[in-house]
Design an enzyme around this catalytic site. Structure first.
Site, PDB file in Angstrom:
ATOM      1  N   SER A 107      12.150  39.040 -17.935  1.00  0.00           N
ATOM      2  CA  SER A 107      13.889  39.324 -17.328  1.00  0.00           C
ATOM      3  C   SER A 107      12.399  40.315 -15.652  1.00  0.00           C
ATOM      4  CB  SER A 107      14.699  40.033 -18.007  1.00  0.00           C
ATOM      5  OG  SER A 107      16.051  40.196 -16.881  1.00  0.00           O
ATOM      6  N   ASP A 214      22.040  30.889 -20.006  1.00  0.00           N
ATOM      7  CA  ASP A 214      21.138  32.095 -19.272  1.00  0.00           C
ATOM      8  C   ASP A 214      22.369  33.220 -18.239  1.00  0.00           C
ATOM      9  OD1 ASP A 214      20.434  34.756 -18.454  1.00  0.00           O
ATOM     10  OD2 ASP A 214      18.693  34.053 -18.907  1.00  0.00           O
ATOM     11  N   HIS A 244      20.425  34.858 -22.252  1.00  0.00           N
ATOM     12  CA  HIS A 244      19.189  35.196 -21.890  1.00  0.00           C
ATOM     13  C   HIS A 244      17.593  35.870 -22.569  1.00  0.00           C
ATOM     14  CE1 HIS A 244      17.458  37.013 -18.925  1.00  0.00           C
ATOM     15  NE2 HIS A 244      17.761  38.681 -19.055  1.00  0.00           N
TER      16      HIS A 244
END
Length: 274
Positions: A107, A214, A244
């Protein structure tokens, strides 16, 4: 489960807490870069899989995150975070100069890892990007024009199809549950632009893994960034239905298996060309 040892060093903006999971006879070093609002303690199962695969695993809690110093989730310049990450990498190289280094970022940590690879790619053998914030991130686009940051808790169902992941996230006192800081949003925007403008990752073997569902870091925005930085050796794996946190998804074993298989291929190729 592999046991972590904690240590601390003087970072750019204050004390940085770091962890190391040591293997008995490691084949490589894996450095982890965690995502926004979380901390490295959430990656124990990832470290355990990598230790069993033959890695010594280490990484920091980024400034303002987890056990590290600083105002919570405040980052004014992501080059400072990259510098702290470099301190961890250099410590690993000093300890085991004979071992190749694999950088794994998730991320926001994927953005940090990509920026690190642009600046210090010569010290890396491979790069793994999990649901990376690259290219266009609608969260930044939506927050950047606002004077006040909305205090809207994350929908933890977007993390994983496994509801226990969201429950643990909500109960974790080291996870930030408040709003973004405006300075952090500006810094995210600046770093995304810097990554876009700096150029490709060259010949560095790179694995990009992403959940097709996601909703926190949507696939289409990340693909814009991947297309701008991709070098000559990119492997892409998109998991149908996954959200995610692919390392915490219901198919986490498959994801971690794909990561370790990629690392094996890179290490074998590096050994054969040595």
């Amino acid at each position: 489960m592999a046991q972590a040892r904690e240590w601390e060093f003087a970072g750019v903006r204050g004390a940085v807490a770091a962890r190391i999971w040591a293997a008995d006879d490691p084949r490589y070093v894996a450095v982890l870069a965690h995502g926004y609002g979380e901390h490295l303690g959430r990656y124990g199962h990832v470290a355990d899989a990598l230790v069993r695969h033959g890695a010594t695993v280490c990484g920091p809690d980024h400034m303002g995150h987890g056990r590290s110093a600083g105002e919570r989730v405040l980052v004014e310049d992501y080059e400072d975070v990259v510098a702290d990450l470099h301190t961890v990498v250099e410590a690993a190289r000093d300890d085991r100069p004979d071992l190749p280094i694999v950088l794994i970022g998730h991320s926001m940590g994927g953005m940090i890892a990509a920026r690190y690879a642009q600046a210090h790619g010569d010290v890396l053998t491979a790069l793994v990007l999990s649901g990376p914030v690259l290219g266009r991130w609608r969260t930044v686009d939506e927050l950047l024009p606002l004077d006040e940051m909305p205090d809207e808790p994350i929908d933890t169902a977007t993390l994983s199809r496994d509801p226990s992941v969201g429950a643990a996230y909500t109960a974790d006192p080291l996870v930030w549950h408040g709003p973004f800081k405006k300075a952090t949003v500006r810094a995210l925007d600046a770093c995304l632009r810097r990554v876009d403008e700096t150029g490709t990752l060259g010949a560095l073997p790179t694995l990009w893994v992403h959940g097709a569902d996601d909703r926190l870091v949507p696939l289409d925005g990340t693909r814009i960034g991947i297309d701008r930085v991709r070098g000559a050796d990119l492997t892409e794996v998109i998991y149908p239905g996954a959200r995610h946190e692919v390392f915490n998804e219901t198919n986490r074993d498959e994801v971690l298996g794909d990561v370790t298989a990629f690392i094996d291929r890179v290490l074998e190729r590096a050994a054969s060309s040595a």
